[in-house]
Design a protein around this motif. Structure first.
Motif, PDB file in Angstrom:
ATOM      1  N   THR A 279      -6.918 -19.876  18.698  1.00 44.05           N
ATOM      2  CA  THR A 279      -7.615 -21.150  19.219  1.00 44.05           C
ATOM      3  C   THR A 279      -8.075 -22.005  17.788  1.00 44.05           C
ATOM      4  O   THR A 279      -7.712 -23.382  17.876  1.00 44.05           O
ATOM      5  CB  THR A 279      -9.166 -20.939  20.047  1.00 44.05           C
ATOM      6  N   TYR A 280      -8.412 -21.444  16.740  1.00 43.81           N
ATOM      7  CA  TYR A 280      -9.015 -22.435  15.939  1.00 43.81           C
ATOM      8  C   TYR A 280      -8.040 -22.540  14.451  1.00 43.81           C
ATOM      9  O   TYR A 280      -8.478 -23.154  13.291  1.00 43.81           O
ATOM     10  CB  TYR A 280     -10.363 -21.930  15.175  1.00 43.81           C
ATOM     11  N   THR A 281      -6.869 -22.068  14.568  1.00 42.41           N
ATOM     12  CA  THR A 281      -5.690 -22.467  13.715  1.00 42.41           C
ATOM     13  C   THR A 281      -4.626 -23.111  14.425  1.00 42.41           C
ATOM     14  O   THR A 281      -3.852 -23.427  13.560  1.00 42.41           O
ATOM     15  CB  THR A 281      -5.256 -21.293  12.837  1.00 42.41           C
ATOM     16  N   ARG A 361      -6.735 -25.128   8.733  1.00 45.60           N
ATOM     17  CA  ARG A 361      -6.193 -24.884  10.077  1.00 45.60           C
ATOM     18  C   ARG A 361      -4.819 -24.305   9.530  1.00 45.60           C
ATOM     19  O   ARG A 361      -3.865 -23.249  10.015  1.00 45.60           O
ATOM     20  CB  ARG A 361      -6.331 -25.538  11.413  1.00 45.60           C
ATOM     21  N   PRO A 366      -9.562 -20.284  10.345  1.00 44.86           N
ATOM     22  CA  PRO A 366      -9.968 -20.953  11.426  1.00 44.86           C
ATOM     23  C   PRO A 366     -11.240 -21.881  11.053  1.00 44.86           C
ATOM     24  O   PRO A 366     -11.994 -21.552  10.389  1.00 44.86           O
ATOM     25  CB  PRO A 366     -10.458 -19.953  12.349  1.00 44.86           C
ATOM     26  N   ARG A 368     -13.385 -25.507  12.776  1.00 47.06           N
ATOM     27  CA  ARG A 368     -13.940 -26.249  13.886  1.00 47.06           C
ATOM     28  C   ARG A 368     -15.067 -27.348  13.571  1.00 47.06           C
ATOM     29  O   ARG A 368     -15.587 -27.310  12.261  1.00 47.06           O
ATOM     30  CB  ARG A 368     -14.640 -25.336  15.068  1.00 47.06           C
ATOM     31  N   TRP A 395     -18.698 -17.417  11.781  1.00 51.49           N
ATOM     32  CA  TRP A 395     -18.581 -18.831  11.417  1.00 51.49           C
ATOM     33  C   TRP A 395     -19.682 -19.269  10.350  1.00 51.49           C
ATOM     34  O   TRP A 395     -20.877 -19.071  10.485  1.00 51.49           O
ATOM     35  CB  TRP A 395     -19.116 -19.641  12.745  1.00 51.49           C
ATOM     36  N   ASP A 431     -18.125 -29.249  19.136  1.00 56.83           N
ATOM     37  CA  ASP A 431     -16.364 -29.594  19.335  1.00 56.83           C
ATOM     38  C   ASP A 431     -16.540 -30.914  19.072  1.00 56.83           C
ATOM     39  O   ASP A 431     -17.567 -31.825  19.299  1.00 56.83           O
ATOM     40  CB  ASP A 431     -15.832 -28.906  20.334  1.00 56.83           C
TER      41      ASP A 431
END
Length: 476
Positions: A279-281, A361, A366, A368, A395, A431
């Protein structure tokens, strides 16, 4: 209503006299918009809609194109004389050749709109943040006293305390916020309902807790559930003739600083959680795209580095060293924000944060978005920052815009914001470019961030030129 009636008349005229107007093509609209002929492009869009009767979804997109052009024109509203009034304070004998040089190297931002050169509203002031010679000239004349931000002044003591205790979080601070969003009188007809989304603190982040709504000037409201990345407080009110419409509220919460001292830690080398990695790369057009320029820059600044935090630190340092802060255009008018930063050589907090996220990314880290406000009373403002993920640690915060602390006497304080953050934040968003709760009907004033709030009524979106958001803070 004027625009509605003019469109109705135009549609009727086309229906009655179909041979009087040639059919407008999409290519014609594109050419006029790309040439900066916004008045013509907007007219052609209205004519196209009347002639072709496209679907409701297509009409919505056409209305957004018109709105975007109007927003750009509002941002680029300064004349040459407006710019010269600011520049002459530091360059009394400024010449057209000097202006041309600054324009060509992107230090002085302008566009040709409807055949006229129009400068960005903040272009003149930005010049003295972007161009190195202009920065030096301003310092020479103004002789400002160099002082750190009040919240960063405390970093050496914070770092020393966390090192001594071995903790990653500081003691909490208590924050109280009083905020108002005020719509100008008679923007909306008497009795019409105005829908309002106000920024509200998240309750799903370890740095922010004990959120309490203390007051609101309405008895009916909705707070967005935690799963919504943009946290809002939703209220509806009816407009009253001759009176501004005020949405006011007050809340409190606790906030902590964090710092992870990653240069002194042995990092987990286990594979990253596959769902987080996926998802986050990933790319996420239009603002996270692995363009050729992103790839080339990455090769130059990251190279063969394998340590994940050192990758982060190299990106953090390069972005901070390369792109000075400058006042930003409305995000909704920029097609790819990181590319805008690379092309123009400057960026504000959200713009450089998106550039960091994109580079991270691309390098398998990862990353965000996170945003909201700074709340230290002397430096409170809208603000954007980010987070990156390390296996075994989760995170971690990074504030690309605060960058390296130039007042630091050691590297741990200098690079604090590459793996830490101060306590003086109000986290609203986890986000960017996500739906509001409840759903907004018309295009948002900011379709990337959510900070100043959003307003609309049945006649459409209400843009920033007709309302203001203000907030005050108390910290204990």
């Amino acid at each position: 209503m004027k625009k509605f009636f003019s469109l109705l008349i135009l549609s009727t005229a086309v229906a009655c006299c179909p041979k009087q107007a040639e059919l407008v093509s999409l290519a014609q609209i594109d050419r006029e918009e790309q040439a900066g002929n916004f008045t013509s492009a907007i007219y052609l869009i209205d004519l196209y809609i009347a002639q072709h009767k496209p679907s409701a979804d297509s009409v919505y997109q056409f209305q957004w194109r018109k709105d975007k052009m109007r927003r750009i024109a509002m941002d680029f509203d300064k004349s040459k004389e407006d710019v010269l009034t600011v520049v002459r304070k530091y360059y009394p004998d400024v010449t057209d050749e000097m202006l041309a040089k600054w324009e060509n190297d992107k230090s002085l931002e302008y566009m040709i709109i409807d055949g006229k050169k129009r400068y960005f509203d903040r272009a003149a002031n930005n010049l003295f943040r972007i161009d190195k010679e202009a920065i030096a000239k301003k310092k020479e004349i103004d002789q400002p006293k160099a002082t750190p931000k009040d919240e960063t002044f405390q970093l050496p003591a914070l770092v020393a305390q966390l090192k001594k205790t071995g903790r990653t979080q500081s003691d909490p601070v208590e924050v109280k916020v009083r905020a108002t969003l005020t719509l100008k009188a008679d923007v909306v007809p008497d009795g019409e309902v105005v829908r309002c989304w106000l920024p509200y603190p998240r309750e799903d982040h370890r740095r922010q807790s004990n959120v309490k709504l203390l007051s609101i000037n309405d008895s009916v409201y909705l707070i967005a559930p935690p799963q919504y990345p943009h946290r809002s407080l939703y209220v509806e009110k009816k407009a009253k003739k001759g009176e501004p419409l005020v949405f006011a509220y007050e809340f409190s919460y606790r906030s902590v600083a964090e710092w992870f001292n990653l240069d002194e830690k042995t990092l987990d080398t286990a594979p990253i959680n596959p769902e987080i990695l996926k998802t986050y790369t990933a790319e996420r057009p239009p603002h996270i795209v692995f363009t050729d320029s992103i790839k080339a820059i990455s090769e130059r600044i990251v190279g063969r580095e394998t340590n994940p935090y050192q990758k982060v630190k190299k990106i953090f340092k390069w972005v901070d060293d390369t792109f000075p802060w400058a006042g930003a255009r409305e995000y909704s008018t920029i097609d790819n924000i990181p590319e805008y930063v690379l092309t123009n050589g400057h960026g504000d907090c959200g713009q450089v944060t998106l550039l960091f996220i994109t580079l991270a990314r691309y390098n398998g880290i990862p990353a965000r978005w996170q945003s909201g406000f700074t709340v230290f009373p002397e430096t409170k403002n809208l603000h954007d920052w980010g987070e990156f993920y390390l296996e075994g640690m989760g995170w971690l915060p990074i504030d690309q815009s605060y960058g390296q602390n130039s007042f630091a006497t050691d590297d741990q304080v200098r690079y604090f914001y590459s793996n830490g953050i101060d306590a003086y934040r109000w986290i609203v968003n986890s986000d960017y470019s996500q739906p509001l709760y409840p759903a907004k009907i018309f295009p948002r004033s900011d379709n990337v961030d959510f900070q100043r709030g959003e307003l609309e009524w049945k006649g459409g979106n209400l843009f920033y030129d007709v309302w203001r958001f203000r907030y005050e803070t108390e910290i204990k």
